[in-house]
Design a protein around this motif. Structure first.
Motif, mmCIF file in Angstrom:
data_model
loop_
_atom_site.group_PDB
_atom_site.id
_atom_site.type_symbol
_atom_site.label_atom_id
_atom_site.label_comp_id
_atom_site.label_asym_id
_atom_site.label_seq_id
_atom_site.Cartn_x
_atom_site.Cartn_y
_atom_site.Cartn_z
ATOM 1 N N GLU A 132 0.827 -1.208 0.000
ATOM 2 C CA GLU A 132 0.000 0.000 0.000
ATOM 3 C C GLU A 132 0.864 1.263 0.000
ATOM 4 O OE1 GLU A 132 -2.634 -0.523 3.326
ATOM 5 O OE2 GLU A 132 -3.849 -1.996 2.249
ATOM 6 N N ASN A 133 1.931 1.257 0.782
ATOM 7 C CA ASN A 133 2.831 2.414 0.799
ATOM 8 C C ASN A 133 3.512 2.604 -0.547
ATOM 9 O OD1 ASN A 133 2.240 3.151 3.405
ATOM 10 N ND2 ASN A 133 4.075 2.271 4.299
ATOM 11 N N ASN A 134 3.934 1.520 -1.175
ATOM 12 C CA ASN A 134 4.575 1.633 -2.487
ATOM 13 C C ASN A 134 3.614 2.203 -3.515
ATOM 14 O OD1 ASN A 134 7.124 0.770 -1.738
ATOM 15 N ND2 ASN A 134 6.675 -1.367 -2.155
ATOM 16 N N LYS A 135 2.383 1.755 -3.504
ATOM 17 C CA LYS A 135 1.381 2.283 -4.432
ATOM 18 C C LYS A 135 1.121 3.763 -4.163
ATOM 19 C CE LYS A 135 0.286 -0.823 -7.310
ATOM 20 N NZ LYS A 135 0.789 -0.611 -8.666
ATOM 21 N N LYS A 136 1.025 4.118 -2.898
ATOM 22 C CA LYS A 136 0.796 5.515 -2.531
ATOM 23 C C LYS A 136 1.977 6.380 -2.970
ATOM 24 C CE LYS A 136 -0.245 8.480 1.408
ATOM 25 N NZ LYS A 136 -0.470 8.538 2.855
ATOM 26 N N GLY A 137 3.186 5.903 -2.733
ATOM 27 C CA GLY A 137 4.380 6.642 -3.143
ATOM 28 C C GLY A 137 4.442 6.812 -4.649
ATOM 29 N N GLU A 138 4.093 5.763 -5.369
ATOM 30 C CA GLU A 138 4.077 5.818 -6.833
ATOM 31 C C GLU A 138 3.069 6.861 -7.323
ATOM 32 O OE1 GLU A 138 3.441 2.711 -10.546
ATOM 33 O OE2 GLU A 138 3.157 2.025 -8.491
ATOM 34 N N LYS A 139 1.911 6.882 -6.719
ATOM 35 C CA LYS A 139 0.871 7.856 -7.080
ATOM 36 C C LYS A 139 1.353 9.280 -6.805
ATOM 37 C CE LYS A 139 -3.999 8.906 -6.119
ATOM 38 N NZ LYS A 139 -4.059 10.144 -5.354
ATOM 39 N N LEU A 140 1.981 9.476 -5.656
ATOM 40 C CA LEU A 140 2.498 10.798 -5.314
ATOM 41 C C LEU A 140 3.582 11.247 -6.296
ATOM 42 C CD1 LEU A 140 2.589 10.387 -1.445
ATOM 43 C CD2 LEU A 140 1.153 11.994 -2.721
#
Length: 56
Positions: free
Chosen positions: A9-17
């Protein structure tokens, strides 16, 4: 919650950011994974790419 789900979830959030050009926020998210001892190479690769881009 399992850590692997948090990492994901953090990786996906970071990618989106990153895509939204919110680089400082993306760094914080990826670094939070490191603080909880992620074992996913993706986190380290993304941070490496971000830091290299900033050094230019």
């Amino acid at each position: 919650m399992k850590y692997s789900k948090i990492y994901y979830e953090n990786n996906k959030k970071g990618e989106k950011l990153e895509k939204e050009e919110k680089i400082d926020e993306a760094i914080e998210v990826f670094e939070s994974n490191i603080l909880i001892h992620t074992d996913t190479p993706y986190t380290y690769r993304r941070l490496s790419i971000i830091y290299k881009k900033r050094a230019k």
